[in-house]
Write an enzyme that holds these catalytic residues in place. Structure first.
Site, short mmCIF file in Angstrom:
data_model
loop_
_atom_site.label_atom_id
_atom_site.label_comp_id
_atom_site.label_asym_id
_atom_site.label_seq_id
_atom_site.Cartn_x
_atom_site.Cartn_y
_atom_site.Cartn_z
N ASN A 1 0.80 -1.24 0.00
CA ASN A 1 0.00 0.00 0.00
C ASN A 1 0.83 1.28 0.00
OD1 ASN A 1 0.71 -0.41 2.70
ND2 ASN A 1 -1.10 0.67 3.43
N GLU B 1 4.92 -3.96 12.27
CA GLU B 1 3.84 -2.96 12.27
C GLU B 1 2.71 -3.53 11.42
OE1 GLU B 1 3.48 -0.53 14.27
OE2 GLU B 1 5.51 -0.73 15.08
N CYS C 1 -2.91 1.93 6.55
CA CYS C 1 -2.97 1.32 7.88
C CYS C 1 -3.58 2.28 8.88
CB CYS C 1 -1.59 0.87 8.32
SG CYS C 1 -0.37 2.19 8.20
N GLU D 1 9.38 2.89 14.54
CA GLU D 1 10.03 3.18 13.26
C GLU D 1 10.15 4.69 13.09
OE1 GLU D 1 7.41 0.47 10.48
OE2 GLU D 1 9.56 0.28 10.07
P1 NAD Z 1 0.48 -9.13 4.01
O1 NAD Z 1 0.64 -9.50 5.43
O2 NAD Z 1 -0.37 -9.97 3.16
O3 NAD Z 1 1.91 -9.08 3.30
C1 NAD Z 1 2.97 -8.28 3.81
C2 NAD Z 1 4.28 -8.82 3.30
O4 NAD Z 1 4.53 -10.11 3.88
C3 NAD Z 1 4.33 -9.04 1.79
O5 NAD Z 1 5.60 -8.66 1.30
C4 NAD Z 1 4.13 -10.54 1.66
O6 NAD Z 1 4.66 -11.08 0.48
C5 NAD Z 1 4.91 -11.04 2.87
N1 NAD Z 1 4.57 -12.39 3.33
C6 NAD Z 1 3.51 -13.16 3.00
N2 NAD Z 1 3.56 -14.33 3.67
C7 NAD Z 1 4.67 -14.29 4.44
C8 NAD Z 1 5.25 -15.19 5.39
N3 NAD Z 1 4.70 -16.37 5.66
N4 NAD Z 1 6.39 -14.82 6.02
C9 NAD Z 1 6.95 -13.61 5.77
N5 NAD Z 1 6.44 -12.71 4.89
C10 NAD Z 1 5.31 -13.05 4.22
O7 NAD Z 1 -0.02 -7.60 3.99
P2 NAD Z 1 -0.45 -6.72 2.74
O8 NAD Z 1 -1.76 -7.21 2.22
O9 NAD Z 1 0.69 -6.61 1.77
O10 NAD Z 1 -0.64 -5.28 3.42
C11 NAD Z 1 -1.82 -4.86 4.05
C12 NAD Z 1 -1.65 -4.90 5.55
O11 NAD Z 1 -0.52 -4.13 5.94
C13 NAD Z 1 -2.82 -4.29 6.30
O12 NAD Z 1 -3.16 -5.08 7.39
C14 NAD Z 1 -2.28 -2.94 6.77
O13 NAD Z 1 -2.92 -2.39 7.89
C15 NAD Z 1 -0.87 -3.28 7.04
N6 NAD Z 1 -0.03 -2.08 7.05
C16 NAD Z 1 0.44 -1.64 8.26
C17 NAD Z 1 1.21 -0.49 8.32
C18 NAD Z 1 1.78 -0.01 9.63
O14 NAD Z 1 2.75 0.74 9.61
N7 NAD Z 1 1.22 -0.41 10.75
C19 NAD Z 1 1.49 0.22 7.15
C20 NAD Z 1 0.98 -0.25 5.94
C21 NAD Z 1 0.21 -1.41 5.90
#
Ligand code: NAD
Length: 484
Positions: free
Chosen positions: A155, A253, A287, A464
């Site tokens: 995102n 995060e 997020c 962060e």
């Molecule tokens: P996701 O958890 O599906 O994926 C995040 C990352 O993890 C991707 O690069 C993915 O390929 C990788 N991944 C997938 N399976 C994994 C595993 N088993 N081990 C390690 N890595 C793995 O999240 P998304 O759909 O890409 O992003 C949306 C989410 O991110 C939402 O929940 C949002 O709130 C959160 N987000 C949080 C923040 C924050 O700073 N708190 C900022 C942006 C987005």
């Protein structure tokens, strides 16, 4: 663009670009999913191990490079990003969907982050402490943590990598970086800028492909000293469980269900502006998005009617077209999730004021949606939707509003709109969130301030951004020198 014309891109392992070998990851334009914007390698387990080994081999020289020299490379990368803002922003919109204006803002943020941490190379230091004995110098040194795995969501495909990679590099760490499957191109353009800026081979390694396969190795390999992850709560939990096996340092995060509280004395125009910006900016895929608006009963009717009118005027479409205010969702899963919550809200008995439908015929478009009379216990008020859906919850007084704002498992960001200073500070002190905004949208962060959530939004380990990042990316050594 047909698949045959789509450009293949490479991974970076130990300074060598590695083109796809066999099947590839197709990267689609969410505004028109028939367009393939690029083909990316599907890195194997062996590639992942090689990338970690390369980072491990590059660590001694990079960690001993003077920090201002490291900073000069970051500064150069910032200049390269500046010269390519339009190109990177267009690539970002094309693969992720946000509007070009939002994308330009994000790329500009990445540029500024690299500039900020370039300066940190001249500034950061340990401490000299008073000694309890004669003729003793007692001091601490900040050393690099080691090899760090950086795993990011789609995102903010350049800002989040920037706020992890820039501090990792300035504090002398080497990096293995894996972006999300839905936005690898913007991430690659960032890596290319770093290579062009003069980063030595192996200091940054870049892998694309199956998140679970690559990410599991990046979290569990014994040569990895730290993992910085941003993404969903469910994936973050797996990362934590893998990292802990080696006692690696972890920063997670994760999701949010952020509430904007509107008190009865609030300026309604501002309140509507903040709810629209926080709820529908980035199509609700932030997020820190405002997914709940908690409004005092006395002004609730006036507020929801003004909010509905403003929402009706939002222009939804392809983010590359001028005048568009809300782009598509990133992929089919996100579209289905939004649709399912739009249906669920009605089943749960909330009142649908506007929106409620998605259109997946050409791209992944969702209507900006508002539910009124949402009960705090309903699933639409509890679960992260990550789409353009605002739940309006009515409250009776400040304490009830704070209680409702806190009645969730997440704790990322929260906001209050009021002209009453006493209420504003009461809210700031009592709300259970890592970021609090007074008379501002729940979204939007300063690059030099600590950022991180509470409760289920974070591992609650390290913050962060800004100088807070030093705590994660360095280890502290204490040195006693008796010179008597
Ligand atoms: P996701 O958890 O599906 O994926 C995040 C990352 O993890 C991707 O690069 C993915 O390929 C990788 N991944 C997938 N399976 C994994 C595993 N088993 N081990 C390690 N890595 C793995 O999240 P998304 O759909 O890409 O992003 C949306 C989410 O991110 C939402 O929940 C949002 O709130 C959160 N987000 C949080 C923040 C924050 O700073 N708190 C900022 C942006 C987005």
């Amino acid at each position: 663009m047909a698949k045959t014309n789509a450009k293949p891109y490479s991974n970076l392992i130990g300074g060598n670009w590695k083109a796809p070998n066999g099947s590839t990851l197709e990267n689609h334009n969410p505004a028109d999913y028939s367009e393939i914007v690029g083909l990316f390698p599907i890195a194997s387990l062996e590639d992942t191990k090689n990338a970690i080994d390369a980072a491990h081999s590059a660590l001694p020289a990079w960690s001993r490079t003077p920090a201002p020299t490291r900073g000069a490379i970051l500064d150069k990368a910032s200049q390269i990003i500046t010269s390519r803002i339009d190109e990177i922003a267009t690539a970002l919109t094309r693969e992720e969907g946000k509007t070009l204006a939002e994308a330009k803002g994000e790329v500009t943020r990445a540029r500024d982050i690299f500039k900020y941490y370039a300066g940190e190379g001249w500034r950061y230091s340990g401490q000299v402490l008073p000694s309890s004995v004669n003729d003793e110098l007692l001091y601490t040194r900040r050393e690099s943590l080691g090899v760090v795995s950086i795993i990011t969501p789609w995102n903010f495909p350049i800002a989040i990598p920037a706020w992890k990679i820039a501090p990792a590099l300035i504090y002398g760490n080497t990096v293995v970086f894996k972006p999300a499957e839905d936005a690898p191109h913007t991430a690659l353009l960032l890596v290319e800028a770093l290579v062009e800026a003069g980063l030595p081979a192996g200091v940054i390694n870049f892998l694309t492909g199956d998140g679970a396969l690559i990410g599991t190795e990046m979290a569990s390999n014994s040569n990895v000293n730290g993992i910085s992850f941003t993404g969903s709560h469910s994936t973050g939990t797996k990362v934590y469980q893998n990292a802990i096996k080696n006692m690696a340092r972890v920063q997670l995060e994760m999701g949010g269900k952020n509430g904007l509280v509107i008190l009865k004395d609030a300026n309604l125009d501002l309140a509507v502006k903040f709810a629209i910006a926080g709820g529908f900016g980035l199509s609700g895929q932030a997020c820190t998005a405002t997914s709940r608006v908690i409004v005092e009963e006395e002004i609730a009717d006036a507020f929801v009617s003004a909010l509905t009118i403003a929402t009706k005027n939002l222009v939804v479409g392809n983010g590359l077209e001028s005048g568009v205010q809300m782009g598509p969702l990133v992929n089919h899963d996100q579209l289905e999730t939004s649709q399912s919550y739009m249906t669920l809200g009605q089943k749960e008995g909330a009142k649908l004021l506007i929106g409620g439908e998605v259109d997946g015929q050409k791209g992944y478009f969702a209507q900006a949606t508002i539910f009124d009379h949402v009960e705090p216990t309903m699933r639409i008020a509890q679960e992260e939707i990550f789409g353009p859906v605002i739940s309006v919850i009515r409250a009776n007084g400040l304490n009830d509003a704070i209680e409702k704002a806190n009645a969730i498992s997440f704790g990322l960001s929260a906001g209050v709109v009021t002209n009453n200073l006493k209420d504003a500070f009461a809210f700031a002190n009592q709300v259970d969130a890592g970021v609090v905004k007074i008379n501002e949208p729940t979204t939007g962060l300063a690059l030099n301030a600590p950022f991180g959530g509470f409760k289920g939004s974070s591992a609650n380990t390290f913050k962060e951004q800004g100088q807070a990042a030093m705590d994660f990316y360095t280890r502290t050594k204490t040195i006693y020198v008796n010179h008597g």
